[in-house]
Design a protein around this motif. Sequence first.
Motif, mmCIF file in Angstrom:
data_model
loop_
_atom_site.group_PDB
_atom_site.id
_atom_site.type_symbol
_atom_site.label_atom_id
_atom_site.label_comp_id
_atom_site.label_asym_id
_atom_site.label_seq_id
_atom_site.Cartn_x
_atom_site.Cartn_y
_atom_site.Cartn_z
ATOM 1 N N GLU A 173 0.829 -1.203 0.000
ATOM 2 C CA GLU A 173 0.000 0.000 0.000
ATOM 3 C C GLU A 173 0.867 1.260 0.000
ATOM 4 O O GLU A 173 0.526 2.256 -0.652
ATOM 5 N N MET A 177 0.826 4.199 -2.894
ATOM 6 C CA MET A 177 0.632 5.627 -2.662
ATOM 7 C C MET A 177 1.812 6.436 -3.183
ATOM 8 O O MET A 177 1.640 7.537 -3.716
ATOM 9 N N VAL A 211 -3.382 -0.300 -5.788
ATOM 10 C CA VAL A 211 -4.411 0.061 -4.817
ATOM 11 C C VAL A 211 -5.601 -0.885 -4.913
ATOM 12 O O VAL A 211 -6.132 -1.361 -3.902
ATOM 13 N N TRP A 217 -7.897 -1.462 2.229
ATOM 14 C CA TRP A 217 -8.932 -0.435 2.108
ATOM 15 C C TRP A 217 -10.230 -1.076 1.646
ATOM 16 O O TRP A 217 -10.222 -2.103 0.963
ATOM 17 N N ARG A 222 -10.988 2.911 -1.838
ATOM 18 C CA ARG A 222 -10.129 2.826 -3.019
ATOM 19 C C ARG A 222 -10.674 3.668 -4.174
ATOM 20 O O ARG A 222 -9.921 4.352 -4.869
ATOM 21 N N GLY A 225 -10.078 7.362 -3.375
ATOM 22 C CA GLY A 225 -8.679 7.734 -3.522
ATOM 23 C C GLY A 225 -8.242 7.803 -4.965
ATOM 24 O O GLY A 225 -7.468 8.693 -5.353
ATOM 25 N N VAL A 274 -4.272 10.581 -2.211
ATOM 26 C CA VAL A 274 -3.262 9.895 -1.400
ATOM 27 C C VAL A 274 -3.449 10.216 0.084
ATOM 28 O O VAL A 274 -3.300 9.343 0.945
ATOM 29 N N LEU A 277 -6.260 8.016 1.262
ATOM 30 C CA LEU A 277 -5.850 6.622 1.422
ATOM 31 C C LEU A 277 -4.962 6.451 2.654
ATOM 32 O O LEU A 277 -5.095 5.459 3.388
ATOM 33 N N ALA A 278 -4.056 7.392 2.884
ATOM 34 C CA ALA A 278 -3.185 7.303 4.058
ATOM 35 C C ALA A 278 -3.990 7.435 5.340
ATOM 36 O O ALA A 278 -3.762 6.705 6.314
#
Length: 285
Positions: A173, A177, A211, A217, A222, A225, A274, A277-278
């Motif tokens: 992951e 990213m 991803v 996720w 997903r 993101g 990003v 997602l983080a």
Amino acid sequence: MIERADQLVLNYVSKAADAAHGVLRSDQRLDFVKRLRARIEEERRGSQNARDVARVLARFGDPKALVAREVNRLAAGASGSPPTGPGGLPGYPGADAASDGSTVIFPAIVDDAEPTLPPPGVQLGRKVAQERLAGRGRGLSFAGLRRAAMSSANPMATEGRDAVSILREHRREVVAMAILVLSALLIPFNLPAVAIFRVPVLVWALGALLVLAGDSWTLRDRLLGLGAPILGYTVGGVLVGGLRAGGQQGLQAFFVQFYDVSGVMFMIGAGLGVVWLAYRLFDVN
């Protein structure tokens, strides 16, 4: 993740083995570690949830204290006196000693006995308090991010969710990213196209595949993101390009402005994607 739960157990047992080194004989040390691991697995009851496993390990306490209890038990067994617990208290559990100074039964932990269930109202109150302490209640938003920021914290105190452990255990992951960020950073360089595709688009597609292939996720996370840079390029480019075109007549003026700003809007969208997602990786996973 299963790997994170197993890693918590391995780390705990390793600390106990290190603490027993030089204190117990090699055979006693191996027996101690074997029984400790078996007892942890028994208490774990097959759970693969890192938070549940962290709670189980917290109940066992400091590995050094377990080693001290084992030394005390072995000494009591060798002298023939009643086994004692920490501080010399009698009645240390698991005192059945074999002829070689080891035990078959690992000492019971603090809360082995099944407690009497409190009334339903008390149970509900405790549940609400625990959820608020865990950051799921009101006034404690982003608790997962705060725990993740404790990069040097004890994984037992942060339920195995400090930033370093999360990044180590989600390398795919993290790489995904990083590739998405790289695709945005390549926009200003205006690299020659490969076939009919621009290089940043190809790099973004590679990150998108990673991803989508990950399981850290949810599908919604997903899509959000990955959809952010696309929305930035299309919707953002149309809106900002249209505003910049202003009173200029014709589609040509609009497309000139669109292509001028769409790359920047893609970069902004990729950055926001990003970040999302983080955030979800640290706060939810």
